[in-house]
Design a protein around this motif. Structure first.
Motif, PDB file in Angstrom:
ATOM      1  N   TRP A  75       0.834  -1.205   0.000  1.00 30.90           N
ATOM      2  CA  TRP A  75       0.000   0.000   0.000  1.00 30.90           C
ATOM      3  C   TRP A  75       0.872   1.260   0.000  1.00 30.90           C
ATOM      4  O   TRP A  75       0.647   2.178  -0.793  1.00 30.90           O
ATOM      5  CB  TRP A  75      -0.931  -0.022   1.213  1.00 30.90           C
ATOM      6  N   SER A 130      -3.984  -0.758  -2.790  1.00 30.36           N
ATOM      7  CA  SER A 130      -5.196  -0.232  -2.170  1.00 30.36           C
ATOM      8  C   SER A 130      -5.047  -0.172  -0.649  1.00 30.36           C
ATOM      9  O   SER A 130      -4.414  -1.030  -0.033  1.00 30.36           O
ATOM     10  CB  SER A 130      -6.370  -1.149  -2.520  1.00 30.36           C
ATOM     11  N   TRP A 176      -7.268  -0.926   1.219  1.00 28.89           N
ATOM     12  CA  TRP A 176      -7.986  -2.115   1.700  1.00 28.89           C
ATOM     13  C   TRP A 176      -7.028  -3.234   2.088  1.00 28.89           C
ATOM     14  O   TRP A 176      -7.419  -4.164   2.809  1.00 28.89           O
ATOM     15  CB  TRP A 176      -8.991  -2.599   0.657  1.00 28.89           C
ATOM     16  N   LEU A 208      -6.691  -4.080   5.932  1.00 27.41           N
ATOM     17  CA  LEU A 208      -7.615  -4.950   6.668  1.00 27.41           C
ATOM     18  C   LEU A 208      -7.053  -6.376   6.797  1.00 27.41           C
ATOM     19  O   LEU A 208      -6.917  -6.879   7.918  1.00 27.41           O
ATOM     20  CB  LEU A 208      -8.993  -4.942   6.021  1.00 27.41           C
TER      21      LEU A 208
END
Length: 108
Positions: free
Chosen positions: A27, A33, A35, A38
């Motif tokens: 990232w 992303s 995301w 997570l």
């Protein structure tokens, strides 16, 4: 059997930690992303849980785990990053794994 079980658990633990750190790297450095954070958090939580499964003192587990982490990180270097470990990398892993074995399996 204890040696194989301990070593296998350490390998799975190292993979959870490396994945938990590699995803934020993707990232931050590779434009991945957000995301990715997570599954990274889940992976790091699994890493912490796996470390708790060893039946000996936490400090001893953390110290010994470091040797296996080095081993798995160099395999990651080779398989994921495409960089073949040097002779000195392999010597270092041998020293680290010897230290892990002494810490975890020495008679008490």
């Amino acid at each position: 059997m204890l040696v194989l079980k301990t070593f296998s658990l350490f390998i799975i633990t190292a993979l959870a930690e490396i994945i938990g750190c590699y995803l934020p790297y993707l990232w931050l450095k590779k434009g991945g992303s957000a995301w990715l954070l997570l599954p990274a958090a889940v992976s790091l939580a699994v890493f912490a849980w796996l470390l708790s499964l060893h039946p000996t003192a936490a400090g001893r587990v953390y110290a010994a785990y470091g040797g296996v982490y080095i081993f798995v990180a160099l395999i990651w270097l080779w398989l994921v990053d495409g960089i073949r470990p040097s002779t000195w990398d392999i010597v270092g892993v041998g020293v680290a794994l010897t230290g892990m074995a002494i810490i975890m399996f020495a008679p008490r």
